[in-house]
Design a protein around this motif. Sequence first.
Motif, PDB file in Angstrom:
ATOM      1  N   LEU A  79      30.371   3.953  -6.058  1.00 45.95           N
ATOM      2  CA  LEU A  79      28.906   3.982  -6.110  1.00 45.95           C
ATOM      3  C   LEU A  79      28.315   2.699  -5.516  1.00 45.95           C
ATOM      4  CD1 LEU A  79      28.411   5.298  -9.753  1.00 45.95           C
ATOM      5  CD2 LEU A  79      27.772   6.515  -7.669  1.00 45.95           C
ATOM      6  N   PRO A  80      27.110   2.778  -4.944  1.00 45.70           N
ATOM      7  CA  PRO A  80      26.410   1.562  -4.500  1.00 45.70           C
ATOM      8  C   PRO A  80      25.797   0.865  -5.716  1.00 45.70           C
ATOM      9  CG  PRO A  80      25.114   3.510  -3.996  1.00 45.70           C
ATOM     10  CD  PRO A  80      26.389   4.006  -4.573  1.00 45.70           C
ATOM     11  N   ILE A  81      26.218  -0.342  -5.964  1.00 45.74           N
ATOM     12  CA  ILE A  81      25.826  -1.011  -7.201  1.00 45.74           C
ATOM     13  C   ILE A  81      24.326  -1.261  -7.265  1.00 45.74           C
ATOM     14  CG2 ILE A  81      26.332  -3.288  -6.227  1.00 45.74           C
ATOM     15  CD1 ILE A  81      26.664  -2.167  -9.924  1.00 45.74           C
ATOM     16  N   GLN A  82      23.684  -1.600  -6.121  1.00 45.25           N
ATOM     17  CA  GLN A  82      22.251  -1.887  -6.152  1.00 45.25           C
ATOM     18  C   GLN A  82      21.447  -0.659  -6.565  1.00 45.25           C
ATOM     19  OE1 GLN A  82      24.328  -2.631  -3.658  1.00 45.25           O
ATOM     20  NE2 GLN A  82      23.931  -4.683  -2.836  1.00 45.25           N
ATOM     21  N   ALA A  83      21.861   0.500  -6.070  1.00 50.95           N
ATOM     22  CA  ALA A  83      21.109   1.726  -6.353  1.00 50.95           C
ATOM     23  C   ALA A  83      21.398   2.274  -7.746  1.00 50.95           C
ATOM     24  CB  ALA A  83      21.427   2.777  -5.300  1.00 50.95           C
ATOM     25  N   CYS A  84      22.550   1.928  -8.302  1.00 50.27           N
ATOM     26  CA  CYS A  84      22.987   2.565  -9.553  1.00 50.27           C
ATOM     27  C   CYS A  84      23.085   1.603 -10.729  1.00 50.27           C
ATOM     28  CB  CYS A  84      24.344   3.245  -9.339  1.00 50.27           C
ATOM     29  SG  CYS A  84      24.323   4.519  -8.080  1.00 50.27           S
TER      30      CYS A  84
ATOM     31  N   SER B 139       8.106   1.264  10.789  1.00 49.70           N
ATOM     32  CA  SER B 139       9.413   0.713  11.156  1.00 49.70           C
ATOM     33  C   SER B 139       9.421  -0.813  11.015  1.00 49.70           C
ATOM     34  CB  SER B 139       9.775   1.098  12.593  1.00 49.70           C
ATOM     35  OG  SER B 139       9.914   2.478  12.733  1.00 49.70           O
ATOM     36  N   GLN B 140       8.376  -1.446  11.516  1.00 47.89           N
ATOM     37  CA  GLN B 140       8.286  -2.898  11.444  1.00 47.89           C
ATOM     38  C   GLN B 140       8.182  -3.362   9.992  1.00 47.89           C
ATOM     39  OE1 GLN B 140       4.847  -3.621  13.883  1.00 47.89           O
ATOM     40  NE2 GLN B 140       5.922  -3.092  15.795  1.00 47.89           N
ATOM     41  N   HIS B 141       7.447  -2.607   9.184  1.00 50.09           N
ATOM     42  CA  HIS B 141       7.267  -2.979   7.780  1.00 50.09           C
ATOM     43  C   HIS B 141       8.592  -2.889   7.021  1.00 50.09           C
ATOM     44  CE1 HIS B 141       4.945  -3.449   4.049  1.00 50.09           C
ATOM     45  NE2 HIS B 141       5.793  -2.590   3.526  1.00 50.09           N
ATOM     46  N   LEU B 142       9.374  -1.842   7.278  1.00 46.56           N
ATOM     47  CA  LEU B 142      10.652  -1.684   6.586  1.00 46.56           C
ATOM     48  C   LEU B 142      11.636  -2.783   6.916  1.00 46.56           C
ATOM     49  CD1 LEU B 142      11.200   2.210   6.935  1.00 46.56           C
ATOM     50  CD2 LEU B 142      10.427   0.944   4.916  1.00 46.56           C
TER      51      LEU B 142
ATOM     52  N   LEU C 296       9.634  10.499   7.405  1.00 45.32           N
ATOM     53  CA  LEU C 296      10.698   9.556   7.064  1.00 45.32           C
ATOM     54  C   LEU C 296      11.799  10.273   6.299  1.00 45.32           C
ATOM     55  CD1 LEU C 296      11.871   6.669   6.659  1.00 45.32           C
ATOM     56  CD2 LEU C 296      10.400   6.470   4.652  1.00 45.32           C
ATOM     57  N   TRP C 297      13.003  10.267   6.857  1.00 41.16           N
ATOM     58  CA  TRP C 297      14.163  10.831   6.165  1.00 41.16           C
ATOM     59  C   TRP C 297      15.059   9.680   5.729  1.00 41.16           C
ATOM     60  CZ3 TRP C 297      16.589  16.011   8.117  1.00 41.16           C
ATOM     61  CH2 TRP C 297      15.589  16.986   8.233  1.00 41.16           C
ATOM     62  N   ALA C 298      15.548   9.734   4.491  1.00 42.64           N
ATOM     63  CA  ALA C 298      16.367   8.636   3.962  1.00 42.64           C
ATOM     64  C   ALA C 298      17.464   9.184   3.065  1.00 42.64           C
ATOM     65  CB  ALA C 298      15.493   7.661   3.177  1.00 42.64           C
ATOM     66  N   ASN C 299      18.555   8.428   2.978  1.00 41.05           N
ATOM     67  CA  ASN C 299      19.628   8.852   2.076  1.00 41.05           C
ATOM     68  C   ASN C 299      19.322   8.387   0.654  1.00 41.05           C
ATOM     69  OD1 ASN C 299      20.215   6.109   2.117  1.00 41.05           O
ATOM     70  ND2 ASN C 299      22.373   6.362   2.561  1.00 41.05           N
ATOM     71  N   MET C 300      20.156   8.800  -0.264  1.00 42.14           N
ATOM     72  CA  MET C 300      19.897   8.567  -1.683  1.00 42.14           C
ATOM     73  C   MET C 300      19.835   7.078  -2.023  1.00 42.14           C
ATOM     74  SD  MET C 300      22.039  10.141  -4.900  1.00 42.14           S
ATOM     75  CE  MET C 300      22.432  11.583  -3.915  1.00 42.14           C
ATOM     76  N   SER C 301      20.732   6.274  -1.444  1.00 39.47           N
ATOM     77  CA  SER C 301      20.749   4.839  -1.732  1.00 39.47           C
ATOM     78  C   SER C 301      19.441   4.177  -1.336  1.00 39.47           C
ATOM     79  CB  SER C 301      21.914   4.164  -0.983  1.00 39.47           C
ATOM     80  OG  SER C 301      23.157   4.623  -1.453  1.00 39.47           O
TER      81      SER C 301
ATOM     82  N   LEU D  88      16.466   5.599  -0.895  1.00 35.42           N
ATOM     83  CA  LEU D  88      15.351   6.079  -1.706  1.00 35.42           C
ATOM     84  C   LEU D  88      15.351   5.449  -3.089  1.00 35.42           C
ATOM     85  CD1 LEU D  88      15.097   9.892  -0.879  1.00 35.42           C
ATOM     86  CD2 LEU D  88      13.404   8.119  -0.430  1.00 35.42           C
ATOM     87  N   THR D  89      16.531   5.194  -3.614  1.00 34.71           N
ATOM     88  CA  THR D  89      16.635   4.634  -4.959  1.00 34.71           C
ATOM     89  C   THR D  89      16.362   3.145  -4.991  1.00 34.71           C
ATOM     90  OG1 THR D  89      18.316   6.297  -5.475  1.00 34.71           O
ATOM     91  CG2 THR D  89      18.139   4.427  -6.971  1.00 34.71           C
ATOM     92  N   GLU D  90      16.871   2.443  -3.972  1.00 33.73           N
ATOM     93  CA  GLU D  90      16.863   0.983  -4.046  1.00 33.73           C
ATOM     94  C   GLU D  90      15.771   0.317  -3.227  1.00 33.73           C
ATOM     95  OE1 GLU D  90      19.791  -2.756  -2.900  1.00 33.73           O
ATOM     96  OE2 GLU D  90      20.462  -0.694  -2.647  1.00 33.73           O
ATOM     97  N   PHE D  91      15.660   0.664  -1.956  1.00 34.06           N
ATOM     98  CA  PHE D  91      14.816  -0.090  -1.046  1.00 34.06           C
ATOM     99  C   PHE D  91      13.414   0.483  -0.836  1.00 34.06           C
ATOM    100  CE2 PHE D  91      19.142  -1.236   0.244  1.00 34.06           C
ATOM    101  CZ  PHE D  91      19.052  -2.619   0.308  1.00 34.06           C
ATOM    102  N   LEU D  92      13.298   1.786  -0.747  1.00 29.77           N
ATOM    103  CA  LEU D  92      12.065   2.377  -0.246  1.00 29.77           C
ATOM    104  C   LEU D  92      10.879   2.392  -1.209  1.00 29.77           C
ATOM    105  CD1 LEU D  92      13.388   5.278   1.990  1.00 29.77           C
ATOM    106  CD2 LEU D  92      12.424   3.092   2.675  1.00 29.77           C
ATOM    107  N   PRO D  93      11.075   2.570  -2.524  1.00 32.23           N
ATOM    108  CA  PRO D  93       9.885   2.661  -3.392  1.00 32.23           C
ATOM    109  C   PRO D  93       8.919   1.494  -3.234  1.00 32.23           C
ATOM    110  CG  PRO D  93      11.814   3.382  -4.583  1.00 32.23           C
ATOM    111  CD  PRO D  93      12.323   2.837  -3.278  1.00 32.23           C
ATOM    112  N   SER D  94       9.413   0.268  -3.327  1.00 31.68           N
ATOM    113  CA  SER D  94       8.517  -0.891  -3.227  1.00 31.68           C
ATOM    114  C   SER D  94       8.006  -1.073  -1.802  1.00 31.68           C
ATOM    115  CB  SER D  94       9.241  -2.160  -3.692  1.00 31.68           C
ATOM    116  OG  SER D  94      10.401  -2.396  -2.907  1.00 31.68           O
ATOM    117  N   ALA D  95       8.877  -0.795  -0.803  1.00 36.21           N
ATOM    118  CA  ALA D  95       8.459  -0.950   0.595  1.00 36.21           C
ATOM    119  C   ALA D  95       7.350   0.028   0.942  1.00 36.21           C
ATOM    120  CB  ALA D  95       9.655  -0.750   1.522  1.00 36.21           C
ATOM    121  N   LEU D  96       7.478   1.269   0.497  1.00 35.12           N
ATOM    122  CA  LEU D  96       6.452   2.268   0.786  1.00 35.12           C
ATOM    123  C   LEU D  96       5.165   1.979   0.025  1.00 35.12           C
ATOM    124  CD1 LEU D  96       8.527   5.575   0.858  1.00 35.12           C
ATOM    125  CD2 LEU D  96       7.477   4.388   2.787  1.00 35.12           C
TER     126      LEU D  96
END
Length: 300
Positions: A249-254, A295-298, A104-109, A111-119
């Motif tokens: 900046l993306p407000i959700q990530a920062c 993919s389906q989980h994300l 899984l490759w992801a951009n900074m936004s 990784l910061t905002e969406f992926l921690p809880s999803a993973l």
Amino acid sequence: MKSPLNPARVDFVTLKLFCAIVQSGSITKGASECNLALSAASRRISEFEETVGMALLDRSVKGVTLTHAGHAVMQHALRLFQGFEQLSNELGEYSKGVKGHVRLWANMSALTEFLPSALASFLKDYPEIQVEVEEQLSGDIVRALMDGIADIGVFAEGPITTGLETHIMGKDQLVIACSKDHPLSKRKSISFEECLAYDFVGLNRGSSLLELTSRSAEKLGKQMSLRIQVRSYDAMCQMIAVNLGIGVLPIQACAAQIKAMSLKAVQLEDVWAKRNLLVATKAGINHSPATKLLSQHLLG
């Protein structure tokens, strides 16, 4: 006329070595990754090129790069390894649960905002699936998906995604971040064009966010005054806090950094300031069960 390539003369050790050399940009590093002596690795590649009947690598003091023929070989080799990986994953589905490996490759936004809880929730449900995560720029993620180096990509829309299957994962709201002493700190919202009168702190070249803002400035017939460029959102916030410039900046990530450093987030009025965050896979191929599950989980 040279006879067609005989598949029986190409072994998987050589193909694996070839891929390792290309991905590392060095015969020495590729040999090390495959636990081969440099002389043995060089001989294998030379014999491989002799079998193919043409050069596959351009060699220089800076390393190696692919020739046109090398690109074709690389694509086929990656598909072969992907097929064997898929076979391995499917054979590994037993009563203990689904097994597999997903790149899984992801951009900074993301990784910061969406992926921690999803993973975290995904790996709780599928503890025997290994997810290898890499932070990369959006454009690099698209190329990795097309080349078969990554299985799933999560990135902000912007790069051309021809050849990929994409789905919207979430929204990414961009704001102008400034110090509490900056003239813009009194504003509740602002157009990007007004912001161009001030110095900016930005990410390093190659960032999709930098490309987006630079391209938006060009459409207005202007240029961003980039006073300093850094590698992360956290570093951007630190530079903004000491009045080296403003930043997009993306407000959700920062949100946490903006609050911790007492910065002001001013809403951008431009349409492009609301970006979609995409989940993407390469189109037209049969992905492994583990890749399909993630993919389906994300996507919820």
